[in-house]
Write a protein that holds these residues in place. Structure first.
Motif, PDB file in Angstrom:
ATOM      1  N   ALA A  84       0.795  -1.142  -0.066  1.00 24.55           N
ATOM      2  CA  ALA A  84      -0.042  -0.010  -0.061  1.00 24.55           C
ATOM      3  C   ALA A  84       0.804   1.184  -0.012  1.00 24.55           C
ATOM      4  O   ALA A  84       0.462   2.264  -0.732  1.00 24.55           O
ATOM      5  CB  ALA A  84      -0.912   0.045   1.251  1.00 24.55           C
ATOM      6  N   ALA A  85       1.925   1.244   0.644  1.00 20.76           N
ATOM      7  CA  ALA A  85       2.952   2.482   0.709  1.00 20.76           C
ATOM      8  C   ALA A  85       3.434   2.485  -0.453  1.00 20.76           C
ATOM      9  O   ALA A  85       3.708   3.596  -1.022  1.00 20.76           O
ATOM     10  CB  ALA A  85       4.116   2.224   1.837  1.00 20.76           C
ATOM     11  N   THR A  86       3.610   1.491  -1.204  1.00 22.66           N
ATOM     12  CA  THR A  86       4.503   1.544  -2.681  1.00 22.66           C
ATOM     13  C   THR A  86       3.286   2.114  -3.630  1.00 22.66           C
ATOM     14  O   THR A  86       3.681   3.428  -4.218  1.00 22.66           O
ATOM     15  CB  THR A  86       4.949   0.487  -3.222  1.00 22.66           C
ATOM     16  OG1 THR A  86       5.802  -0.289  -2.146  1.00 22.66           O
ATOM     17  CG2 THR A  86       5.509   0.462  -4.465  1.00 22.66           C
ATOM     18  N   ARG A  87       2.061   1.941  -3.479  1.00 27.78           N
ATOM     19  CA  ARG A  87       1.149   2.450  -4.097  1.00 27.78           C
ATOM     20  C   ARG A  87       0.804   4.085  -4.086  1.00 27.78           C
ATOM     21  O   ARG A  87       0.838   4.728  -5.104  1.00 27.78           O
ATOM     22  CB  ARG A  87      -0.231   1.710  -4.055  1.00 27.78           C
ATOM     23  CG  ARG A  87      -1.357   1.952  -5.075  1.00 27.78           C
ATOM     24  CD  ARG A  87      -2.746   1.255  -4.733  1.00 27.78           C
ATOM     25  NE  ARG A  87      -2.179   0.012  -5.041  1.00 27.78           N
ATOM     26  CZ  ARG A  87      -2.910  -1.204  -4.577  1.00 27.78           C
ATOM     27  NH1 ARG A  87      -3.733  -0.936  -3.652  1.00 27.78           N
ATOM     28  NH2 ARG A  87      -2.766  -2.274  -4.816  1.00 27.78           N
ATOM     29  N   GLU A  88       0.885   4.285  -2.794  1.00 28.52           N
ATOM     30  CA  GLU A  88       1.004   5.721  -2.304  1.00 28.52           C
ATOM     31  C   GLU A  88       2.233   6.460  -2.866  1.00 28.52           C
ATOM     32  O   GLU A  88       1.996   7.638  -3.595  1.00 28.52           O
ATOM     33  CB  GLU A  88       0.868   5.914  -1.087  1.00 28.52           C
ATOM     34  CG  GLU A  88      -0.386   5.701  -0.446  1.00 28.52           C
ATOM     35  CD  GLU A  88      -1.789   6.117  -0.996  1.00 28.52           C
ATOM     36  OE1 GLU A  88      -1.767   7.356  -1.125  1.00 28.52           O
ATOM     37  OE2 GLU A  88      -2.892   5.315  -1.309  1.00 28.52           O
ATOM     38  N   MET A  89       3.102   6.037  -3.068  1.00 28.16           N
ATOM     39  CA  MET A  89       4.399   6.681  -3.406  1.00 28.16           C
ATOM     40  C   MET A  89       4.235   6.730  -4.975  1.00 28.16           C
ATOM     41  O   MET A  89       4.793   8.016  -5.474  1.00 28.16           O
ATOM     42  CB  MET A  89       5.606   5.820  -3.194  1.00 28.16           C
ATOM     43  CG  MET A  89       6.189   5.828  -1.722  1.00 28.16           C
ATOM     44  SD  MET A  89       7.609   4.939  -1.276  1.00 28.16           S
ATOM     45  CE  MET A  89       8.732   5.380  -2.293  1.00 28.16           C
ATOM     46  N   ILE A  90       3.829   6.013  -5.752  1.00 26.49           N
ATOM     47  CA  ILE A  90       3.430   5.961  -7.111  1.00 26.49           C
ATOM     48  C   ILE A  90       2.675   7.015  -7.255  1.00 26.49           C
ATOM     49  O   ILE A  90       2.891   7.973  -8.421  1.00 26.49           O
ATOM     50  CB  ILE A  90       3.414   4.493  -7.851  1.00 26.49           C
ATOM     51  CG1 ILE A  90       4.318   3.493  -7.499  1.00 26.49           C
ATOM     52  CG2 ILE A  90       2.787   4.548  -9.092  1.00 26.49           C
ATOM     53  CD1 ILE A  90       4.063   2.153  -7.911  1.00 26.49           C
ATOM     54  N   LYS A  91       1.601   6.889  -6.770  1.00 25.04           N
ATOM     55  CA  LYS A  91       0.393   8.254  -7.000  1.00 25.04           C
ATOM     56  C   LYS A  91       1.200   9.541  -6.861  1.00 25.04           C
ATOM     57  O   LYS A  91       0.970  10.359  -7.331  1.00 25.04           O
ATOM     58  CB  LYS A  91      -0.505   8.111  -5.988  1.00 25.04           C
ATOM     59  CG  LYS A  91      -1.903   7.065  -6.321  1.00 25.04           C
ATOM     60  CD  LYS A  91      -2.754   6.961  -5.273  1.00 25.04           C
ATOM     61  CE  LYS A  91      -3.951   6.124  -5.882  1.00 25.04           C
ATOM     62  NZ  LYS A  91      -4.970   5.882  -4.784  1.00 25.04           N
ATOM     63  N   ALA A  92       2.106   9.567  -5.769  1.00 28.13           N
ATOM     64  CA  ALA A  92       2.762  10.935  -5.281  1.00 28.13           C
ATOM     65  C   ALA A  92       3.681  11.357  -6.426  1.00 28.13           C
ATOM     66  O   ALA A  92       3.769  12.532  -6.724  1.00 28.13           O
ATOM     67  CB  ALA A  92       3.386  10.739  -4.093  1.00 28.13           C
ATOM     68  N   GLU A  93       4.457  10.483  -6.873  1.00 29.12           N
ATOM     69  CA  GLU A  93       5.266  10.714  -8.084  1.00 29.12           C
ATOM     70  C   GLU A  93       4.599  11.042  -9.205  1.00 29.12           C
ATOM     71  O   GLU A  93       4.833  12.159 -10.177  1.00 29.12           O
ATOM     72  CB  GLU A  93       6.191   9.448  -8.110  1.00 29.12           C
ATOM     73  CG  GLU A  93       7.132   9.170  -7.475  1.00 29.12           C
ATOM     74  CD  GLU A  93       8.175   7.946  -7.573  1.00 29.12           C
ATOM     75  OE1 GLU A  93       8.068   7.293  -8.699  1.00 29.12           O
ATOM     76  OE2 GLU A  93       8.810   7.357  -6.679  1.00 29.12           O
ATOM     77  N   LYS A  94       3.381  10.548  -9.674  1.00 25.22           N
ATOM     78  CA  LYS A  94       2.504  10.796 -10.945  1.00 25.22           C
ATOM     79  C   LYS A  94       1.966  12.381 -10.588  1.00 25.22           C
ATOM     80  O   LYS A  94       2.111  13.234 -11.686  1.00 25.22           O
ATOM     81  CB  LYS A  94       1.602   9.984 -10.982  1.00 25.22           C
ATOM     82  CG  LYS A  94       1.855   8.602 -11.604  1.00 25.22           C
ATOM     83  CD  LYS A  94       0.657   7.650 -11.881  1.00 25.22           C
ATOM     84  CE  LYS A  94       1.222   6.512 -12.589  1.00 25.22           C
ATOM     85  NZ  LYS A  94       0.033   5.484 -13.040  1.00 25.22           N
ATOM     86  N   ALA A  95       1.607  12.464  -9.264  1.00 27.46           N
ATOM     87  CA  ALA A  95       1.226  13.753  -9.228  1.00 27.46           C
ATOM     88  C   ALA A  95       2.203  14.969  -9.301  1.00 27.46           C
ATOM     89  O   ALA A  95       2.101  16.132  -9.914  1.00 27.46           O
ATOM     90  CB  ALA A  95       0.596  14.124  -7.710  1.00 27.46           C
TER      91      ALA A  95
END
Length: 93
Positions: free
Chosen positions: A1-12
């Protein structure tokens, strides 16, 4: 879940950086149009690019002007409405 949030943050973050680059390009274009006396940034103005050409304050611009600013107008449809202290960009690809 933390990795998914990191990917979302990088995309944003990438989207924000792209928006900032576009914003600075439009500011540069508006500044050049003001310098060329095509519009006055101290008053309300509009820039629109559509299938019929480039319009500044509702007036269709000659091909020479459209070509000069072509590098800034890579979207199919673009509308910029501004005034002395702000502007809004609407892009349709």
């Amino acid at each position: 879940a933390a990795t998914r949030e990191m990917i979302k943050a990088e995309k944003a973050q990438r989207r924000a950086a792209k928006a900032e680059r576009s914003n600075s390009r439009y500011k540069e274009m508006i500044g050049k149009m003001d310098a060329d006396n095509l519009l006055d940034t101290k008053k309300a103005y509009s820039v629109e690019k559509n299938d019929n050409g480039l319009f500044i304050n509702g007036v269709k611009q000659p091909d020479k002007v459209a070509k000069k600013y072509h590098q800034y107008l890579d979207s199919k449809h673009l509308t910029i409405k501004g005034s002395a202290d702000s502007y809004m960009v609407n892009i349709e690809n």
